[in-house]
Design a protein around this motif. Structure first.
Motif, PDB file in Angstrom:
ATOM      1  N   ARG A   1       0.836  -1.199   0.000  1.00 25.59           N
ATOM      2  CA  ARG A   1       0.000   0.000   0.000  1.00 25.59           C
ATOM      3  C   ARG A   1       0.874   1.254   0.000  1.00 25.59           C
ATOM      4  NH1 ARG A   1      -2.031   3.950   2.708  1.00 25.59           N
ATOM      5  NH2 ARG A   1      -0.854   3.479   4.566  1.00 25.59           N
ATOM      6  N   GLU A   2       1.908   1.259   0.833  1.00 28.17           N
ATOM      7  CA  GLU A   2       2.829   2.412   0.882  1.00 28.17           C
ATOM      8  C   GLU A   2       3.522   2.620  -0.456  1.00 28.17           C
ATOM      9  OE1 GLU A   2       3.951   5.134   2.648  1.00 28.17           O
ATOM     10  OE2 GLU A   2       2.173   4.651   3.796  1.00 28.17           O
ATOM     11  N   GLN A   3       3.912   1.539  -1.094  1.00 23.59           N
ATOM     12  CA  GLN A   3       4.567   1.625  -2.400  1.00 23.59           C
ATOM     13  C   GLN A   3       3.632   2.276  -3.422  1.00 23.59           C
ATOM     14  OE1 GLN A   3       5.677  -2.202  -3.956  1.00 23.59           O
ATOM     15  NE2 GLN A   3       5.918  -1.414  -6.022  1.00 23.59           N
ATOM     16  N   GLU A   4       2.372   1.904  -3.390  1.00 21.53           N
ATOM     17  CA  GLU A   4       1.413   2.444  -4.359  1.00 21.53           C
ATOM     18  C   GLU A   4       1.092   3.917  -4.115  1.00 21.53           C
ATOM     19  OE1 GLU A   4       0.295   1.177  -7.105  1.00 21.53           O
ATOM     20  OE2 GLU A   4       1.190  -0.790  -6.831  1.00 21.53           O
ATOM     21  N   VAL A   5       1.071   4.354  -2.873  1.00 22.95           N
ATOM     22  CA  VAL A   5       0.676   5.743  -2.587  1.00 22.95           C
ATOM     23  C   VAL A   5       1.853   6.702  -2.454  1.00 22.95           C
ATOM     24  CG1 VAL A   5      -1.484   5.033  -1.510  1.00 22.95           C
ATOM     25  CG2 VAL A   5       0.519   5.420  -0.079  1.00 22.95           C
TER      26      VAL A   5
ATOM     27  N   PHE B   1      -6.762   8.971  -5.861  1.00 19.85           N
ATOM     28  CA  PHE B   1      -7.462   7.703  -5.731  1.00 19.85           C
ATOM     29  C   PHE B   1      -6.523   6.529  -5.930  1.00 19.85           C
ATOM     30  CE2 PHE B   1     -10.605  10.736  -7.170  1.00 19.85           C
ATOM     31  CZ  PHE B   1     -11.709  10.450  -6.379  1.00 19.85           C
ATOM     32  N   VAL B   2      -6.829   5.427  -5.252  1.00 19.81           N
ATOM     33  CA  VAL B   2      -6.222   4.128  -5.522  1.00 19.81           C
ATOM     34  C   VAL B   2      -7.383   3.206  -5.870  1.00 19.81           C
ATOM     35  CG1 VAL B   2      -4.941   2.167  -4.598  1.00 19.81           C
ATOM     36  CG2 VAL B   2      -4.281   4.497  -3.966  1.00 19.81           C
ATOM     37  N   ILE B   3      -7.316   2.611  -7.061  1.00 20.92           N
ATOM     38  CA  ILE B   3      -8.353   1.686  -7.507  1.00 20.92           C
ATOM     39  C   ILE B   3      -7.751   0.291  -7.513  1.00 20.92           C
ATOM     40  CG2 ILE B   3      -9.899   1.049  -9.395  1.00 20.92           C
ATOM     41  CD1 ILE B   3      -9.911   4.010 -10.205  1.00 20.92           C
ATOM     42  N   THR B   4      -8.433  -0.639  -6.839  1.00 22.96           N
ATOM     43  CA  THR B   4      -7.909  -1.986  -6.671  1.00 22.96           C
ATOM     44  C   THR B   4      -8.967  -3.035  -6.989  1.00 22.96           C
ATOM     45  OG1 THR B   4      -6.868  -3.500  -5.099  1.00 22.96           O
ATOM     46  CG2 THR B   4      -8.462  -1.942  -4.206  1.00 22.96           C
ATOM     47  N   ASP B   5      -8.518  -4.225  -7.279  1.00 18.00           N
ATOM     48  CA  ASP B   5      -9.425  -5.347  -7.517  1.00 18.00           C
ATOM     49  C   ASP B   5      -9.819  -6.032  -6.207  1.00 18.00           C
ATOM     50  OD1 ASP B   5     -10.920  -7.039  -9.235  1.00 18.00           O
ATOM     51  OD2 ASP B   5      -9.359  -8.560  -9.104  1.00 18.00           O
TER      52      ASP B   5
ATOM     53  N   GLY C   1       3.488  12.591  -2.708  1.00 14.18           N
ATOM     54  CA  GLY C   1       4.443  13.607  -3.145  1.00 14.18           C
ATOM     55  C   GLY C   1       3.814  14.738  -3.936  1.00 14.18           C
ATOM     56  N   ILE C   2       2.521  14.677  -4.171  1.00 15.00           N
ATOM     57  CA  ILE C   2       1.820  15.712  -4.937  1.00 15.00           C
ATOM     58  C   ILE C   2       1.258  16.730  -3.953  1.00 15.00           C
ATOM     59  CG2 ILE C   2      -0.076  16.201  -6.515  1.00 15.00           C
ATOM     60  CD1 ILE C   2       0.233  13.269  -7.489  1.00 15.00           C
TER      61      ILE C   2
END
Length: 112
Positions: A64-68, A81-85, A73-74
């Protein structure tokens, strides 16, 4: 899954780009290192902008940390958003990042 998200965003009339966030971090020796993190989708529609990360699964806190990392940083006030299956209910974390399931994204045009 990224193709599904991209096609849906285009169908909704958004212009879609890939973004890059540059961060300066210190390595183990204390030396400043320049790192680039990719944002999967930077979507623009009129005066609105959305940042979206696509993650097939978020099995651990490390993933999760890797994805966000790039979204954190923005430094603007546009939605992220994070969209996941993964079968999750929509929620927002302490950093203002919204997590949602791919099915909610595809079936609800007003989810962003």
């Amino acid at each position: 899954m990224e193709n599904l998200i991209y096609n849906e965003l285009r169908l909704r009339g958004m212009s879609v780009d890939v973004g890059v966030v540059v961060k300066h971090e210190k390595d183990a020796n204390g030396v400043s290192v320049r790192k680039q993190y990719e944002v999967d989708f930077v979507c623009n529609q009129g005066s609105q902008r959305y940042y979206i990360q696509s993650a097939l699964h978020l099995p651990s806190e490390e993933k999760r940390e890797q994805e966000v990392r790039s979204l954190k940083g923005i430094n603007d006030s546009f939605k992220k958003f994070v969209i996941t299956d993964d079968l999750i209910s929509r929620y927002q974390d302490d950093d203002g990042i919204t997590y949602m399931n791919i099915y909610e994204f595809l079936l609800n045009e007003d989810c962003l």
